[in-house]
Design an enzyme around this catalytic site. Structure first.
Site, PDB file in Angstrom:
ATOM      1  N   LEU A   1       3.043   5.692   5.446  1.00  0.00           N
ATOM      2  CA  LEU A   1       3.806   6.183   6.580  1.00  0.00           C
ATOM      3  C   LEU A   1       3.637   5.949   7.564  1.00  0.00           C
ATOM      4  O   LEU A   1       2.571   5.212   8.573  1.00  0.00           O
ATOM      5  CB  LEU A   1       2.795   7.139   5.625  1.00  0.00           C
ATOM      6  CG  LEU A   1       2.912   9.257   7.037  1.00  0.00           C
ATOM      7  CD1 LEU A   1       4.204  10.027   6.339  1.00  0.00           C
ATOM      8  CD2 LEU A   1       2.099  10.206   6.553  1.00  0.00           C
ATOM      9  N   ASP A   2       4.847   6.499   8.698  1.00  0.00           N
ATOM     10  CA  ASP A   2       4.076   6.509  10.158  1.00  0.00           C
ATOM     11  C   ASP A   2       4.207   5.323  10.497  1.00  0.00           C
ATOM     12  O   ASP A   2       3.997   4.997  11.557  1.00  0.00           O
ATOM     13  CB  ASP A   2       3.869   7.620  10.628  1.00  0.00           C
ATOM     14  CG  ASP A   2       3.154   9.108  10.368  1.00  0.00           C
ATOM     15  OD1 ASP A   2       4.901   9.278  10.093  1.00  0.00           O
ATOM     16  OD2 ASP A   2       3.082   9.838  10.179  1.00  0.00           O
ATOM     17  N   GLN A   3       4.646   3.819  10.154  1.00  0.00           N
ATOM     18  CA  GLN A   3       4.386   2.618   9.868  1.00  0.00           C
ATOM     19  C   GLN A   3       5.953   1.796  10.609  1.00  0.00           C
ATOM     20  O   GLN A   3       5.834   0.777  10.807  1.00  0.00           O
ATOM     21  CB  GLN A   3       3.613   2.056   8.904  1.00  0.00           C
ATOM     22  CG  GLN A   3       2.658   2.672   8.508  1.00  0.00           C
ATOM     23  CD  GLN A   3       1.285   2.028   9.183  1.00  0.00           C
ATOM     24  OE1 GLN A   3       1.545   1.073   9.887  1.00  0.00           O
ATOM     25  NE2 GLN A   3       0.799   3.295  10.092  1.00  0.00           N
TER      26      GLN A   3
ATOM     27  N   GLY B   1       0.397  10.287  10.356  1.00  0.00           N
ATOM     28  CA  GLY B   1      -0.571  11.555   9.608  1.00  0.00           C
ATOM     29  C   GLY B   1      -0.698  12.610  10.275  1.00  0.00           C
ATOM     30  O   GLY B   1       0.223  13.191  11.186  1.00  0.00           O
TER      31      GLY B   1
END
Lengths: 293, 293, 293, 293
Positions: free
Chosen positions: C236-238, C210
């Site tokens: 997100l960001d995964q 994040g």
């Protein structure tokens, strides 16, 4: 392409660098002197070399509130300095250092420095870039800096160095950065800028000094490559080391791979050394650096 | 103190190492041969050296289901091998390698290897430890391994090497590890164990070869120290490099600090090189290693 | 400023990427097929995931001498592929991939990619750069690439993504690089480019996912910072991590220092991920990457 | 097996740690006080946190020649300390710290600490080792230290902690090291040893806090693993971080490989944190550490 310098909120400082024989009470004397003149110490670092009985100190003093200035400092300070046999320099941080850059054909270090300067990361004035080749001119033009083409052949080396010296004098250049400059500067030239010429060598010195270090690294079959930034002396690749870094390689890496991977090391190691010099964080003694970072 | 070897669930394998002139179809020939004999390939690595026209390959074949064995493999395989002019070795993974260790006064590498062996991390048999000093005997006694004290003076070097050779022959030692052994083995001795003697040198070779590398590193003022593990040849510290690593140091580090920090590097670099040798992951050509890890 | 691409002497290749259930004989089948069609294998890597029973392979075949081509390969190969239930892709290396770049205000990653492209280090075609801000336009203009300003506000996000998609379609962009692009792409957009959108996140994921990772790192008092490049998914960001790196920091580092030091990490980690994608060295399975480098 | 402590030639020192609101003249006051009492400053480090207006300092004073001692220091010093609202501690370096170690089944960190202690690298007294399992007893017996088996089940946790506290009181243990101890200490216990319990966690925190970090790292597909040493607070894995380190991994690494590689990180990171604590080089503020190394 204009330079975008962020508004710098860092307080302006004077930086005092001290070298002297070790003895009791030096820190008290320095800190006492500064307190007496209302200088707020923002950073203080010191180092004692017990073998050689040497003491090194760097103090960063906030200018705001400090009752001494460029005109009055030396007189006041001399009493303290003399009583401890100090060599010392003071850098007034409200003046930006002036540097020049020499390069040859490889542009990665030059371009990296220009980018850090252009974005304001590197707080320095670049007076000019000179090169023995013309290929990198476009990098320099685009950021609006002067570029001088000083081709070197066997017969004109001395003349070109003289030309470079004139440019440096004229611009009041404080230090010179060799951003993969492939010519060897003469001892006379080097002697004029002691601890003021920063080189990047593309190996982990003292291994692979001299030309073609990646080729030699490949031939030796090392499992790491490195880069070393150092002050230039009249002994090739033997000057005081400022910064070094390595990264792993293996049998799959060709010489071209080493060159490619090495570029990322060289840029960062050189930029780091330049930053340390600009911030007056490097002291030199006995061909070694004390880096107060 | 007993050895606690974890139950090993890894499938037992044969490891085939191949060197030959590069040509088309080698992988197909090797993989085809193994498939034909119901050998399941668990790992396969290859490397081509285009400069020297050499091809290198390591294949790990599951023994379960493979219709060839130690007795029958060589005959069947020779046809393929000969048609490509291969040099090759096959290691039958259901037999554990035997190693011996030489040390002197510094115990950190020896103790580390013993610990990895004792806990089963290092899948090897240690036949014995020998040393030219007696100080490390207690490390070896406590894990229940034989310790031989072979002091070396000017006049008995050859005799002691003979004694060591006898011990190694008797125990059918496959390879020898120099865990900070401070004597130089004679060329005759080294010639008997080509690519079978692993040394740890406490510098980033080729820098600081020879004695007292940390002292030389300190004097030179480097900003990194390193460790190098290599096969021993008759050229001191010039053999094929297996593994290298570095870590940052600075002006605050005394020689003693370098020695202390370096110990942590040396232990890991040597242990890694030993593991690679044990797993038959190292090929040597032109005084360089190909490491298939 | 013209692009200086070095004359590339690397042989042109086809790259075959294979995913299938693990079984015996796959390598023999692949290598046999290629040998039969006179394809010289320059590199071959494979990986078995025993837990999931999956097999992964990447083969690089020299085009010179190979009797199959784009028109004839698929038919010939399908028999082998089907008999092993393979998913596969073949990339014909004599065509350069086309990429687009999205950025916002921070220019270090964009500038770094442009530099690697301009010098020919990165063997890719850049179709265009788009940004939700105008500040980086000058970087793009100077190298002669198209720049599109696509400002994003709450109400026009979908329309701007549609605009971006049109540009990408028109230019036949193969993959998209988010060079510190600070907008979140919609799941619909992401779904159109699976494993084709590469992001750089300025932390060692999964920590500090994040916004404002350097601020969170500073508040937590970590002693390292990191950067992570990954494929974008709708989480997100995964997404699957391609490359990560860290460097040490300490209590003296302010948030600004973390940002400055982090830039050097981010540039190299992103550039490395882009290179791996361009060279077809990344396979994805179960939200993880297999990187054959 | 006897302990071989090298004769320590390092001068004995007092270490003064200071925390106070930032203001001008602190360094002058401290250095002036020490000079006045003939204390030679061997090392001095300070740090200012401008956000919180805090000042931190560590001074190491040579005891030889210093006219103050344990009996007289506090009175003399209090005047300076009070005038700057200092919190402070002084450690008299001619006394060796006493530590205890807790472990469970994994012996690599315990064994490493014992080895560093036994060889004199770690200048500390180990009062005892306790474990909730018996497996590591032999490691402890062999070096001649007391081993206490304190098995923990749901019903006896409080009683065993009480037993541990009694042992620590009795031995006047200054700090406790959790060398991969797999039980969570109660908040009551932790509150008795603030900034005196050092843990090693086998991940790069804040990622993968809690149990089985290597499994989670494997599942996430990260390209690095890490280890973190921190002071224990009543929030699991949330205490002030002392030291962290990472190393690269890839898709070939199984969970077992991560565990194996991680051991080498954990040992070094924990040993480093313990050394820093022993040398009084760690200050804690706002759940973060200032490490004067």
């Amino acid at each position: 392409m204009h330079r975008t310098v962020e508004l710098d909120m860092t307080p302006k400082t004077a930086r005092l660098l001290i070298y002297c024989p070790d003895s009791k009470g030096i820190i008290a004397a320095v800190a006492g002197f500064l307190a007496e003149h209302h200088g707020n110490i923002l950073e203080a670092d010191q180092h004692t070399d017990p073998h050689n009985g040497e003491f090194f100190m760097r103090v960063e003093v906030e200018l705001d509130g400090f009752v001494l200035n460029r005109a009055t400092f030396d007189d006041a300070w001399s009493k303290v300095a003399n009583s401890y046999n100090m060599r010392w320099h003071v850098y007034w941080g409200n003046e930006t250092k002036r540097m020049a850059v020499l390069a040859s054909k490889e542009g990665h270090c030059l371009n990296d420095l220009l980018w850090r300067w252009k974005t304001g990361e590197l707080d320095v004035d670049i007076s000019f870039v000179a090169s023995n080749h013309e290929g990198l001119k476009e990098y320099v033009d685009v950021v609006g800096l002067p570029f001088y083409h000083l081709p070197v052949v066997a017969t004109n080396k001395q003349a070109q160095e003289q030309q470079l010296l004139s440019l440096m004098d004229e611009c009041q250049v404080e230090f010179l950065v060799l951003a993969r400059y492939m010519q060897i500067l003469s001892p006379d030239f080097v002697a004029k800028y002691p601890e003021r010429i920063i080189n990047i060598h593309h190996s982990f010195l003292p291994a692979f000094a001299g030309p073609k270090p990646y080729h030699h690294a490949f031939e030796r079959g090392v499992k790491i490559i490195g880069a070393t930034s150092h002050y230039v002396t009249d002994q090739l690749d033997q000057g005081p080391i400022i910064a070094q870094s390595t990264l792993p390689v293996d049998h799959r890496d060709t010489v071209d791979d080493l060159v490619r991977k090495g570029r990322d090391l060289e840029r960062v190691v050189l930029a780091n050394a330049v930053r340390l010099h600009v911030e007056d964080k490097i002291l030199v003694s006995q061909n070694k650096t004390i880096v107060f970072d």
